[in-house]
Design a protein around this motif. Structure first.
Motif: not given
Length: 294
Positions: A202-207, A237-241, A256-259
């Motif tokens: 899921g979104r939150l737990l997976g993030s 933050l990237i994955v959740v949003f 990702w490259s912004g990381g």
């Protein structure tokens, strides 16, 4: 006035020229730095292993430097300059020591940090030089002299009561430190794993799981807890949003490259690889030790 200026200029030049003529401090590339090719690779490996074992047991650091010459500078100030630059030994414990050999000058010195002056005394280091090192140097056995001297120093430090070393971090292979945070394969692995975790949990737990995965991966590769936490939060933050990004899921590659902004912290791991994974711990020196010749 012109005469006064000439006198002042002469004094300044006479003071500056000797400083400019000093031999540069060699780069710290390992526990044994041989700028003369005197030691074989096997000799370097053997001495390095003994010094690494000492650091693991006691926390103390000992390094060896062999240079062709100090180019007219006395061995004492040269050794102290090297010790101050390399900062061998732990910060505030100051349990470092440095064996410097100027081969063509036939001079050597053992420089001792403040924390080891009680065991590597001036008398003790003088005896090590005179009784163990220089006799073998005179016969051309430089590897034997250095090895015997270092082993005697290690034996004395082993008997000294010192603060316990910090629990060792995982000793990753040196090539890990050279892995680039921008590596496309690494970014792809992170992208795929994060996508799978989000789909499964899921979104939150997976993030959150993605952030933990990236933080663990960053620590494993670069050994920096701060950078690992920063990378984990960034990925979370990237994955959740990611759903609200303008170009949707397909744009996540650019995200990702912004990381790479976190790679500033990660680079601390790669910097150590330039010195073979070894660097001084911030120790201080006050000129204790002894010198000798052969």
């Amino acid at each position: 006035m012109r005469a006064l200026r000439a006198v002042v200029l002469t004094l300044l030049v006479s003071w500056a020229l000797p400083a400019l003529a000093l031999v540069a401090v060699p780069q710290l590339t390992g526990r044994v730095v041989d700028r003369t090719g005197t030691l074989s690779s096997g000799d370097v490996a053997q001495i390095t292993q003994a010094l690494a074992d000492l650091e693991r047991r006691k926390g103390s650091q000992i390094a060896v430097l062999i240079v062709p010459t100090t180019d007219g500078e006395a061995i004492e100030p040269f050794s102290l300059r090297v010790a101050e630059a390399w900062k061998i030994g732990r910060k505030k414990v100051d349990d470092g020591a440095l064996l410097v050999v100027a081969k063509n000058d036939r001079r050597l010195r053992i420089e001792v940090g403040y924390g080891l002056e009680g065991v590597l005394t001036d008398v003790a280091t003088k005896r090590i030089i005179d009784e163990m090192i220089t006799p073998k140097f005179r016969s051309g056995d430089f590897a034997g002299g250095i090895s015997d001297g270092v082993n005697r120093m290690i034996g004395l430090v082993n008997g000294e009561k010192l603060p316990e070393p910090e629990p060792p971090h995982w000793d990753r292979p040196a090539w890990f430190g050279n892995i680039d945070a921008f590596n496309p394969f690494l970014l792809f692995v992170v992208y795929v794993v994060s996508g799978m975790l989000r789909s499964a949990l899921g979104r939150l737990l997976g993030s959150a799981a993605s952030g933990v995965f990236v933080a663990a991966l960053a620590w494993f590769l670069w050994g920096s807890i701060g950078a690992a936490l920063a990378a984990g939060v960034f990925v979370f933050l990237i994955v959740v949003f990611i759903d609200i990004m303008p170009s949707g899921r397909s744009s996540s590659g650019g995200g990702w490259s912004g990381g790479s902004s976190s790679s500033g912290g990660w680079s601390s791991g790669s910097s150590s690889s330039s010195s073979g994974g070894f660097s001084g711990g911030g120790g201080s020196f006050g000129g204790g030790g002894a010198s000798g010749s052969w």
